[in-house]
Every structure is written in C-alpha cells, then in structure tokens.
Design a protein around this motif. Sequence first.
Motif, PDB file in Angstrom:
ATOM      1  N   ASP A   1       0.808  -1.218   0.000  1.00  0.00           N
ATOM      2  CA  ASP A   1       0.000   0.000   0.000  1.00  0.00           C
ATOM      3  C   ASP A   1       0.847   1.276   0.000  1.00  0.00           C
ATOM      4  O   ASP A   1       0.307   2.379   0.042  1.00  0.00           O
TER       5      ASP A   1
ATOM      6  N   HIS B   1       5.022  -7.820  -4.874  1.00  0.00           N
ATOM      7  CA  HIS B   1       3.627  -7.833  -4.414  1.00  0.00           C
ATOM      8  C   HIS B   1       2.668  -8.300  -5.511  1.00  0.00           C
ATOM      9  O   HIS B   1       1.448  -8.148  -5.374  1.00  0.00           O
TER      10      HIS B   1
ATOM     11  N   LYS C   1       2.044  -7.200  -8.484  1.00  0.00           N
ATOM     12  CA  LYS C   1       1.332  -6.146  -9.207  1.00  0.00           C
ATOM     13  C   LYS C   1       2.002  -5.838 -10.544  1.00  0.00           C
ATOM     14  O   LYS C   1       1.575  -4.939 -11.272  1.00  0.00           O
TER      15      LYS C   1
END
Length: 336
Positions: A207, A251, A253
């Motif tokens: 995040d 992560h 992504k």
Amino acid sequence: MPHLISQISELFIWPHAGCNHRCVSCDIWQDRSRRELAAEDVERWAEEWEAMGVKEVILTGGEPLMHRDLSALAEPLRRRGMPLVLLSTGILLKKYAQQVVDTYAVVLVSLDGPPEIHDRVRRVPRAYDHLVRGLGTLRELDPGIRVAARCTVHRFNYKHLAETVRTAQELGVYRFSFIPADVTSEAFNRDGGWDAERQNELVVPADALGDLEAELERMFTECADAFESGLIQESPEHLKSYVLRYYQAFHRKAEYATVSCNMPWGSAVIEVDGTVRPCFFQPAYGNLHTEGSLEALVNSPEAVRWRAELDVANDPTCQRCVCFNTLELPAGTGPR
C-alpha cells in the motif's frame, strides 16, 4: 565454447564471517564464529587467479576489516597488480586508514539514508558519525582516494531517497547507487531463507508503492544535478524499473524486469569457508579447499553444464535478483 570461463572479470572474496553492524536487511552480523579465509591460502591461490586474468577483486562481507590480518590476505593480490575494492561499514576505516589508502583502489560504503535513518537501519549508535570520521581520515592521508556509496531501498528508508542523495553528496563520494532489498535468497547468512513474515518486515509495503513512486519522482527533480554530474549513473527510467518495479513484482502487481545478467560467465564469489559460487545467489560450484583450483571449479563439467542450461531471463533466482550487473566478457562467451 561460450560456457567455458577463460577470464574472471570480477572476483569477490569474503574474508571474515562476521560484521560490526546489525543491519535490518542482513543476518551476517549473527555469525559469531569469527571464521576467516587464511592469508596463506590466498597466497597459494593467487598465482592461478592472476593466470585467469582477474581484472578486479572485491573484498566483501560483512566487514572485511574485521579480519585479523587483512593486509596480509590482500598483499599477494596487490603484488600481482589486481585492483582491489574494499566494501566497508565504515566503523573501522579510521583505525585502518593507512592500510586502506595503501591497498585499495576504491572503497565502497553503505549509506542507508540521512544520518538518523542510517543509524536506525544499521542498528549501531552513531554509525554515521563513525563513517564520516573514517572517510575524513582516509582523505587526510590520500585526498584523491575514490569512495563510492550504495543504498539498499526498503521499508525503513524509502521515504528519504532525496535526502539520501544529498547526504551522499555531503560525504563527497564519486559514485552513488540504489538497489532494492534482497529478501528471497539464502545470501547474507540466511540459511534456508526468510519466511514470508520476515520478508514483509523489510520490503516496501504494497500500500506504499505509490509513495515510493512519488519519492523517486521527487528525487529525480530535486536531485537532478546528481544525475547530470554522473554521481548517479543510472537514468531515472532505469531506477524506476529497477527499484519500483521490483517491489511491484514482489507484491504481484507487475512482472519482474527482464534480466540480462552475465555474471556467472565472468565472476566468482569465494566465501569465508572456501565455497565458490558463480554469484551471491546461485548454488555453489564446490569448495576451493577440496578442489584446490578455482579454474577447475568454474570449468568443471557440472559448472559448464549448469551455465549452458541457465536461462537468465526465466530463472526464478535471476528474476528476483537485485544486482542487475553485466560484465565485459571475451568474445563468444556468455549466456544464450
């Protein structure tokens, strides 16, 4: 034969098992064995290394200066004209300053942020002050000594990259670089590797990837002079791909950046117990104490077969590597 090694461009030597810092990104400091490579072994091996055309020897760690007689270990290499690079935490630079300026072509230090962040990452009181005093003493003895610095980017310092560049400029280094943190290999005294919980304690959080990208952009703008001067040789585009994309891929992504490393075809790492690896992260070829010959290890049938079968672009270890190094190799040598 493209997978035979005819020349070692970079030889990494790990002289001492321990370290005098307790960095959040490394477990070498937990080794209290005080194991060392013996200077007499290096003397015995150095003639062969010279014949293999070693272009540069990097003394790594941990902290090489913790070796009880690093000068004796380095002497047969220096005497044969091999340029030596010292990696150091900085604490012992002042104590061994004369030895350092007499022996090493380059000193490479770690810089983990502005002073307070550096100390927090190193988990040693006044680590930055020790570094400053050590570099100051080196320059008193040799004003022209070449000092480089490197920063490992992770959860503890990713918000301070621009300030880290300014700190590097204040230290007067001639070259500064960033790498992401290796958390998936067994390197750095992590036998068996870190579990997922430990990995996530160090990586930039999922995040916070937007914050990392924003900090990189701030650094590119506010520290444009560091790129223009050549202090930072990587382009902003490369650094984004290298650092940001690495954490995005961790992560899940993004995909990991395409790797074109050729280190296994022109380098070797000799660990403190004599173990020889193609790089810090790939499996060992064997042990120098057993084989007695670096050339025999790196060009054994098993080693040649391993390099011939290594698909750098798709090998999981290579894909997650944080180094992104390439070497100048003899014509016809290298990965497919």
